[in-house]
Design a protein around this motif. Sequence first.
Motif, PDB file in Angstrom:
ATOM      1  N   SER A 142       0.858  -1.189   0.000  1.00 26.81           N
ATOM      2  CA  SER A 142       0.000   0.000   0.000  1.00 26.81           C
ATOM      3  C   SER A 142       0.895   1.241   0.000  1.00 26.81           C
ATOM      4  O   SER A 142       2.122   1.143   0.105  1.00 26.81           O
ATOM      5  CB  SER A 142      -0.921   0.000   1.225  1.00 26.81           C
ATOM      6  N   ASP A 143       0.255   2.406  -0.122  1.00 30.33           N
ATOM      7  CA  ASP A 143       1.017   3.645  -0.275  1.00 30.33           C
ATOM      8  C   ASP A 143       1.068   4.496   0.995  1.00 30.33           C
ATOM      9  O   ASP A 143       1.396   5.684   0.933  1.00 30.33           O
ATOM     10  CB  ASP A 143       0.408   4.487  -1.403  1.00 30.33           C
ATOM     11  N   HIS A 144       0.763   3.934   2.141  1.00 25.84           N
ATOM     12  CA  HIS A 144       0.812   4.712   3.380  1.00 25.84           C
ATOM     13  C   HIS A 144       2.258   5.136   3.674  1.00 25.84           C
ATOM     14  O   HIS A 144       3.186   4.322   3.554  1.00 25.84           O
ATOM     15  CB  HIS A 144       0.279   3.890   4.558  1.00 25.84           C
ATOM     16  N   PRO A 145       2.491   6.368   4.054  1.00 25.02           N
ATOM     17  CA  PRO A 145       3.861   6.799   4.393  1.00 25.02           C
ATOM     18  C   PRO A 145       4.336   6.107   5.662  1.00 25.02           C
ATOM     19  O   PRO A 145       3.565   5.901   6.607  1.00 25.02           O
ATOM     20  CB  PRO A 145       3.708   8.306   4.605  1.00 25.02           C
ATOM     21  N   LEU A 146       5.604   5.722   5.679  1.00 29.70           N
ATOM     22  CA  LEU A 146       6.158   5.030   6.842  1.00 29.70           C
ATOM     23  C   LEU A 146       6.696   6.059   7.826  1.00 29.70           C
ATOM     24  O   LEU A 146       7.897   6.328   7.901  1.00 29.70           O
ATOM     25  CB  LEU A 146       7.249   4.048   6.405  1.00 29.70           C
ATOM     26  N   GLU A 147       5.804   6.608   8.610  1.00 31.55           N
ATOM     27  CA  GLU A 147       6.156   7.624   9.592  1.00 31.55           C
ATOM     28  C   GLU A 147       6.049   7.048  10.996  1.00 31.55           C
ATOM     29  O   GLU A 147       5.720   5.873  11.178  1.00 31.55           O
ATOM     30  CB  GLU A 147       5.207   8.820   9.438  1.00 31.55           C
ATOM     31  N   LYS A 148       6.321   7.875  11.978  1.00 35.17           N
ATOM     32  CA  LYS A 148       6.296   7.418  13.368  1.00 35.17           C
ATOM     33  C   LYS A 148       4.930   6.833  13.718  1.00 35.17           C
ATOM     34  O   LYS A 148       3.883   7.414  13.433  1.00 35.17           O
ATOM     35  CB  LYS A 148       6.603   8.587  14.309  1.00 35.17           C
ATOM     36  N   GLY A 149       4.967   5.657  14.348  1.00 36.55           N
ATOM     37  CA  GLY A 149       3.753   4.994  14.796  1.00 36.55           C
ATOM     38  C   GLY A 149       3.184   3.981  13.830  1.00 36.55           C
ATOM     39  O   GLY A 149       2.270   3.224  14.193  1.00 36.55           O
ATOM     40  N   VAL A 150       3.724   3.901  12.602  1.00 36.14           N
ATOM     41  CA  VAL A 150       3.212   2.930  11.624  1.00 36.14           C
ATOM     42  C   VAL A 150       3.683   1.525  12.014  1.00 36.14           C
ATOM     43  O   VAL A 150       4.843   1.321  12.402  1.00 36.14           O
ATOM     44  CB  VAL A 150       3.676   3.297  10.199  1.00 36.14           C
ATOM     45  N   VAL A 151       2.765   0.554  11.907  1.00 36.84           N
ATOM     46  CA  VAL A 151       3.051  -0.841  12.260  1.00 36.84           C
ATOM     47  C   VAL A 151       3.206  -1.652  10.981  1.00 36.84           C
ATOM     48  O   VAL A 151       2.352  -1.607  10.087  1.00 36.84           O
ATOM     49  CB  VAL A 151       1.923  -1.441  13.127  1.00 36.84           C
ATOM     50  N   LEU A 152       4.330  -2.389  10.876  1.00 38.68           N
ATOM     51  CA  LEU A 152       4.652  -3.172   9.671  1.00 38.68           C
ATOM     52  C   LEU A 152       4.831  -4.636  10.029  1.00 38.68           C
ATOM     53  O   LEU A 152       5.211  -4.969  11.153  1.00 38.68           O
ATOM     54  CB  LEU A 152       5.965  -2.669   9.046  1.00 38.68           C
ATOM     55  N   MET A 153       4.585  -5.506   9.052  1.00 41.69           N
ATOM     56  CA  MET A 153       4.961  -6.912   9.194  1.00 41.69           C
ATOM     57  C   MET A 153       6.377  -7.068   8.654  1.00 41.69           C
ATOM     58  O   MET A 153       6.723  -6.511   7.611  1.00 41.69           O
ATOM     59  CB  MET A 153       3.995  -7.825   8.435  1.00 41.69           C
ATOM     60  N   VAL A 154       7.209  -7.810   9.371  1.00 40.48           N
ATOM     61  CA  VAL A 154       8.626  -7.946   9.008  1.00 40.48           C
ATOM     62  C   VAL A 154       8.771  -8.701   7.691  1.00 40.48           C
ATOM     63  O   VAL A 154       8.116  -9.724   7.460  1.00 40.48           O
ATOM     64  CB  VAL A 154       9.388  -8.674  10.129  1.00 40.48           C
ATOM     65  N   THR A 155       9.639  -8.188   6.822  1.00 40.70           N
ATOM     66  CA  THR A 155       9.927  -8.828   5.534  1.00 40.70           C
ATOM     67  C   THR A 155      11.438  -8.868   5.320  1.00 40.70           C
ATOM     68  O   THR A 155      12.120  -7.853   5.491  1.00 40.70           O
ATOM     69  CB  THR A 155       9.293  -8.047   4.365  1.00 40.70           C
ATOM     70  N   SER A 160       9.401 -12.406  -1.086  1.00 42.31           N
ATOM     71  CA  SER A 160       8.064 -12.088  -1.626  1.00 42.31           C
ATOM     72  C   SER A 160       6.973 -12.301  -0.588  1.00 42.31           C
ATOM     73  O   SER A 160       5.787 -12.125  -0.884  1.00 42.31           O
ATOM     74  CB  SER A 160       7.782 -12.968  -2.853  1.00 42.31           C
ATOM     75  N   VAL A 161       7.375 -12.708   0.624  1.00 40.25           N
ATOM     76  CA  VAL A 161       6.397 -12.936   1.698  1.00 40.25           C
ATOM     77  C   VAL A 161       6.853 -12.215   2.966  1.00 40.25           C
ATOM     78  O   VAL A 161       8.030 -11.885   3.124  1.00 40.25           O
ATOM     79  CB  VAL A 161       6.223 -14.446   2.001  1.00 40.25           C
ATOM     80  N   ALA A 162       5.895 -11.957   3.847  1.00 39.20           N
ATOM     81  CA  ALA A 162       6.185 -11.331   5.138  1.00 39.20           C
ATOM     82  C   ALA A 162       6.112 -12.382   6.239  1.00 39.20           C
ATOM     83  O   ALA A 162       5.427 -13.396   6.109  1.00 39.20           O
ATOM     84  CB  ALA A 162       5.174 -10.219   5.405  1.00 39.20           C
ATOM     85  N   ASP A 163       6.827 -12.118   7.316  1.00 37.02           N
ATOM     86  CA  ASP A 163       6.737 -12.989   8.490  1.00 37.02           C
ATOM     87  C   ASP A 163       5.327 -12.882   9.055  1.00 37.02           C
ATOM     88  O   ASP A 163       4.782 -11.776   9.191  1.00 37.02           O
ATOM     89  CB  ASP A 163       7.769 -12.561   9.537  1.00 37.02           C
ATOM     90  N   GLY A 164       4.730 -14.012   9.401  1.00 35.09           N
ATOM     91  CA  GLY A 164       3.330 -14.014   9.824  1.00 35.09           C
ATOM     92  C   GLY A 164       3.088 -13.522  11.231  1.00 35.09           C
ATOM     93  O   GLY A 164       1.937 -13.273  11.605  1.00 35.09           O
ATOM     94  N   ASP A 165       4.146 -13.379  12.043  1.00 31.27           N
ATOM     95  CA  ASP A 165       3.926 -12.944  13.423  1.00 31.27           C
ATOM     96  C   ASP A 165       4.851 -11.806  13.854  1.00 31.27           C
ATOM     97  O   ASP A 165       4.531 -11.070  14.778  1.00 31.27           O
ATOM     98  CB  ASP A 165       4.118 -14.126  14.382  1.00 31.27           C
ATOM     99  N   GLU A 166       6.004 -11.618  13.203  1.00 27.32           N
ATOM    100  CA  GLU A 166       6.948 -10.565  13.582  1.00 27.32           C
ATOM    101  C   GLU A 166       6.477  -9.205  13.052  1.00 27.32           C
ATOM    102  O   GLU A 166       6.117  -9.077  11.878  1.00 27.32           O
ATOM    103  CB  GLU A 166       8.335 -10.875  13.016  1.00 27.32           C
ATOM    104  N   PHE A 167       6.475  -8.218  13.932  1.00 30.12           N
ATOM    105  CA  PHE A 167       6.033  -6.892  13.508  1.00 30.12           C
ATOM    106  C   PHE A 167       6.994  -5.813  13.995  1.00 30.12           C
ATOM    107  O   PHE A 167       7.710  -5.985  14.987  1.00 30.12           O
ATOM    108  CB  PHE A 167       4.613  -6.601  14.018  1.00 30.12           C
TER     109      PHE A 167
END
Length: 212
Positions: A142-155, A160-167
Motif C-alpha cells: 500500500s502507499d501509506h507513508p512510513l512515519e512514526k507509529g506505523v506498524v509493519l509486518m517484518v519482511t 516475496s512474503v512477510a513474516d506471519g507474526d513478527e512486527f
Amino acid sequence: MLRQQKVNQIPIALAILACLSLLILFSCSPQDKETTESTTEQTDTEKVAEPETVIKPAEDSEKTETAAKPMIDAANAIAVISTAKGDIEFEFYASDAPNASKNFIKNASEGYYRNEKFHRVEELVIQAGSSLINETQPIEKSDHPLEKGVVLMVTEDGSSVADGDEFLICKDAIVNDGWTILGKVTKGLEVLDSIAKDDKILNITIRERNEE
C-alpha cells in the motif's frame, strides 16, 4: 339334686367358652399378621417402583457465550499492546492489509504474544513477535507513508512474503520498500519511545473501536 347338677354344669360351660375364645383368638392372629406383612411388602414395592427425579445441571452460559463470540472485524478493531511502561494502541489498515490484519487479530486473541520480548530496539524501529508461530503471509503493498507509529509486518530483503507474526513499529520515518503496512498507533507514542530492548509484552488484546 337336679339343681346341684345345673350349678356344677355352669363352670364347665364357662371353661368351654373360654377355650373357644382362645381358639378363635389364635386362629385370627396369624391371619392379621399375614395381612399386615402383605400390606408392608406392597408399600415397599411401590416405593421401589417409584421413579427418581433427575435434576440436570444448568449449562455453563459463560463458556457457551465465549465459544459463540465471533472475531472482531479488523475494520473496527484496535490492538492494545500492554507493557509495564504503559499501553500502545494501534488501528488496522484493514482494507489495505486484510489478510495480515485478520491473522494478527487471530494470533493476539489466542495469546501468542503474551510475555514475548521486544528483541530489537533501534533508533528507527522496535520489533517483537511470537516464539510459538512460524508462518508467512503474502505481502500486501500500500502507499501509506512510513512515519512514526506505523506498524509493519517484518519482511526479509528480497523476499516475496512477510513474516506471519513478527512486527515492527516505526519510531521515525523510514523508506517504504514494499512492506505489508498493518496499521498505525493511535495512542501511546510516549510509551513507544520508552521501550528498551528485552522489555516484555504483557499481552496484546483486541477491542472494538467504540470500547474505551
